[in-house]
Design a protein around this motif. Structure first.
Motif, PDB file in Angstrom:
ATOM      1  N   SER A 104       0.804  -1.272  -0.112  1.00 21.59           N
ATOM      2  CA  SER A 104       0.041   0.048   0.167  1.00 21.59           C
ATOM      3  C   SER A 104       0.611   1.382  -0.026  1.00 21.59           C
ATOM      4  O   SER A 104       0.536   2.256  -0.484  1.00 21.59           O
ATOM      5  CB  SER A 104      -0.921   0.011   1.163  1.00 21.59           C
ATOM      6  N   SER A 105       1.971   1.152   0.543  1.00 24.75           N
ATOM      7  CA  SER A 105       2.911   2.213   0.569  1.00 24.75           C
ATOM      8  C   SER A 105       3.871   2.336  -0.586  1.00 24.75           C
ATOM      9  O   SER A 105       4.759   3.152  -0.516  1.00 24.75           O
ATOM     10  CB  SER A 105       3.568   2.516   1.848  1.00 24.75           C
ATOM     11  N   THR A 106       3.836   1.494  -1.230  1.00 25.53           N
ATOM     12  CA  THR A 106       4.916   1.374  -2.561  1.00 25.53           C
ATOM     13  C   THR A 106       4.147   1.861  -3.760  1.00 25.53           C
ATOM     14  O   THR A 106       3.485   1.130  -4.348  1.00 25.53           O
ATOM     15  CB  THR A 106       5.480   0.251  -2.752  1.00 25.53           C
ATOM     16  N   ALA A 107       4.536   3.213  -4.099  1.00 31.19           N
ATOM     17  CA  ALA A 107       3.894   3.805  -5.223  1.00 31.19           C
ATOM     18  C   ALA A 107       4.068   2.986  -6.672  1.00 31.19           C
ATOM     19  O   ALA A 107       2.902   3.127  -7.452  1.00 31.19           O
ATOM     20  CB  ALA A 107       4.455   5.163  -5.513  1.00 31.19           C
ATOM     21  N   LYS A 108       5.197   2.516  -6.979  1.00 28.73           N
ATOM     22  CA  LYS A 108       5.352   1.687  -8.118  1.00 28.73           C
ATOM     23  C   LYS A 108       4.479   0.513  -8.163  1.00 28.73           C
ATOM     24  O   LYS A 108       4.326   0.083  -9.305  1.00 28.73           O
ATOM     25  CB  LYS A 108       6.929   1.362  -8.344  1.00 28.73           C
ATOM     26  N   LEU A 109       3.926   0.111  -7.237  1.00 25.92           N
ATOM     27  CA  LEU A 109       3.522  -1.265  -7.178  1.00 25.92           C
ATOM     28  C   LEU A 109       1.586  -0.858  -7.160  1.00 25.92           C
ATOM     29  O   LEU A 109       0.879  -1.838  -7.474  1.00 25.92           O
ATOM     30  CB  LEU A 109       3.570  -1.860  -5.886  1.00 25.92           C
ATOM     31  N   GLU A 110       1.446   0.542  -7.217  1.00 23.34           N
ATOM     32  CA  GLU A 110      -0.035   0.742  -7.279  1.00 23.34           C
ATOM     33  C   GLU A 110      -0.995   0.446  -8.364  1.00 23.34           C
ATOM     34  O   GLU A 110      -1.829  -0.140  -8.054  1.00 23.34           O
ATOM     35  CB  GLU A 110      -0.159   2.264  -7.122  1.00 23.34           C
TER      36      GLU A 110
END
Length: 591
Positions: free
Chosen positions: A483-489
């Protein structure tokens, strides 16, 4: 004139051209040290002390694979088993002769504890992970010996699940021994003339009880892998006093028998012939007549299918190990070859399209590897009584899903990887065709794709839908880690959408009818595999010390169609009309 034509090199031009037309052979080193994904998985999951000891063992084993075991594998490939039925004087022998390298593989398997490791439980619930990784590293250097190890592990598991009764204690000790002189391998004699997976209707073997309480088996086993094994488990129907047997799965019981007696003579078994197979030629697969083979009943009467399920779970996990190992080996060789082979003036690694091809295979292999690690992690929890009910439900489902999906994945990946070597990939003595041939059986062994897809549906029905609730909540928890990893959104969004579509389909399944769900079974199982593997890849990429390649692999996996069953249902459906047209297409208008 020859000298002038050859540019002054002192040899005929034609000869010089042949002598200098060569390509460098790709070489791989210590398979454990070269597998970054494997090492990062262990570092993430294993307790520090366990990690230290397991890593030392795996590095040592990797060196042994490279120096001792790999050459033995080639010897097994070049010297397949020979069947000698009669001697020169007409006496029946039924000798299956294996090469010294094959017999040495058996000793190495014992020395390395490839079965023992799982039952000693030195590392508690992580022992299965340790064993699975050793088998994964061993698989493509085993010369086909991975197959008898799968059945040996399965037999040991069945005996353990029965509480290791006194009559089987000696057998269990042999099957799980580290002593090469004591170690036994086991067969798994299920397939008969009338059926493979359909053992309920295809098993004709009859068991007749003797006055001493033993049974004599009479029947014909059509496909017996590793026919040189020491012992075996097999199914048969017990005849009553009038000679009648009960049909169906309720008439099947499970038996244990030794293949040879104390003098080394076959246990009233005759070998009809060895199978001439496409692959796994290193291993003796035979047709056997049981003509009063002495056996011990080890299940409750009529409970053979239920008792053998533990063996099938283990052998299916071994099948997944073989599939992932084949993919990893072919990619490792392709990657190494790309560093050496020059095409159109530059190395293969400098051709973007070639790198794209290998990268796509790498993504598939990563997903399959993490799926394998997940099921052996869950198995370790179950075997050490650390699993809750949800873990057990998930394990039963994922073993089926992983086996059917990785079997198809592996076939596609190894054929694609073979192309990375051009014509050399098709040359027998490069060793590459052996990997391809031996991989193709993995979608057939231990249940074909369609058979297991139907088993997936049965597991849903049996749990009354509970297993799908566990599946969904488990994947959602893995997504929350990112949830806090932008690249994985974007990947997380695609995954959540896929889960939503899948669960919507499951909720409507009751109204669809059995025929519709049967038609959807394969696509449904593929959807489960892709969604769960996507969750594992995202979980792995969300680690604090994850790499850019971990993130890229998760993104690329999630960019494929994650829920093909929902898409197919929306586009065409799985109704009776489609089923009718399927038959028309197959039989050109005359179903």
């Amino acid at each position: 004139q020859d000298k002038q034509a050859s540019g002054g090199l002192g040899m005929p031009f034609a000869t010089r051209g042949t002598e200098t037309l060569f390509q460098e052979q790709p070489e791989i080193g210590n398979q454990y040290l070269e597998d970054a994904l494997l090492q990062s998985y262990l570092k993430t999951h294993l307790p520090p002390k366990v990690l230290e000891e397991v890593s030392q063992d795996l590095e040592k084993f990797g060196n042994r694979l490279q120096t001792e075991i790999k050459p033995l594998a080639r010897e097994c490939e070049l010297n397949p088993p020979i069947f000698r039925q009669y001697d020169a004087w007409g006496q029946r022998l039924d000798h299956i002769i294996t090469c010294p390298a094959w017999r040495r593989m058996k000793e190495i398997a014992a020395e390395e504890g490839l079965i023992a490791e799982a039952y000693e439980r030195r590392y508690s619930n992580w022992s299965r992970v340790h064993q699975a990784i050793k088998l994964y590293l061993f698989s493509n250097s085993s010369g086909g010996f991975s197959c008898p190890l799968a059945m040996t592990d399965g037999a040991a598991k069945v005996i353990e699940s029965l509480g290791i009764p006194g009559s089987l204690k000696n057998a269990f000790d042999h099957l799980t021994s580290r002593d090469p002189k004591k170690f036994w391998t086991s067969g798994q004699w299920m397939t008969e003339r009338r059926g493979g997976s359909d053992v309920a209707n295809g098993t004709e073997t009859v068991a007749r009880k003797q006055p001493d309480g033993a049974y004599h088996l009479y029947g014909f086993k059509w496909f017996t892998s590793a026919a040189d094994s020491d012992v075996t488990l097999t199914l048969a129907r017990i005849a009553d006093a009038q000679g009648h047997v009960k049909q169906g799965s309720g008439g099947l019981s499970l038996f244990f028998l030794k293949v040879r007696d104390e003098e080394g003579k076959l246990n009233n078994i005759k070998v009809q012939r060895l199978k001439n197979k496409l692959g796994t030629r290193q291993m003796a697969t035979a047709e056997l007549w049981l003509e009063g083979a002495k056996a011990e009943l080890i299940s409750a009467e009529g409970r053979g299918v239920a008792s053998i399920s533990n063996m099938l779970n283990i052998t299916r996990i071994h099948n997944v190990i073989g599939a992932v190992a084949s993919m990893r080996r072919m990619i490792s060789l392709s990657r190494e070859y790309a560093l050496r082979r020059v095409v159109f003036g530059k190395l293969l690694k400098d051709h973007p399209l070639h790198m794209q091809t290998i990268a796509r295979m790498e993504v598939q292999t990563r997903g399959a590897f993490l799926l394998l690690m997940e099921i052996v992690r869950l198995l370790g929890l179950v075997e050490t009584n650390m699993a809750n009910e949800q873990d057990q439900l998930l394990l039963r489902l994922l073993v089926l899903v992983a086996k059917l999906y990785t079997g198809k994945q592996a076939s596609a990946v190894v054929v694609e990887a073979m192309e990375c070597f051009g014509g050399q990939g098709y040359v027998e003595d490069t060793g590459l065709p052996v990997i391809v041939r031996d991989t193709l059986v993995l979608s057939i062994w231990e249940g074909t794709t369609n058979i297991l897809s139907l088993d997936v549906l049965r597991s849903l029905t049996k749990s009354q839908g509970e297993v799908m609730a566990v599946f969904s909540s488990t994947v959602q928890r893995k997504l929350e880690l990112a949830s806090s990893t932008a690249k994985l959104e974007p990947a997380v969004k695609l995954m959540r959408d896929a889960i939503s579509r899948l669960m919507h389909l499951v909720q409507r399944a009751g109204s669809k009818g059995a025929a519709t769900m049967e038609l959807a079974a394969r696509d449904f199982s593929y959807s489960l595999a892709r969604i769960y593997a996507g969750g594992l890849l995202i979980e792995h990429a969300a680690r604090p010390d994850s790499s850019s390649t971990d993130v890229s692999a998760a993104q690329r996996w999630c960019n494929q169609e994650l829920c093909p069953v929902a898409t197919e249902l929306k586009n065409r459906g799985y109704d009776a009309e489609e089923a009718f047209m399927d038959s028309c297409l197959v039989y050109d208008g005359s179903p």
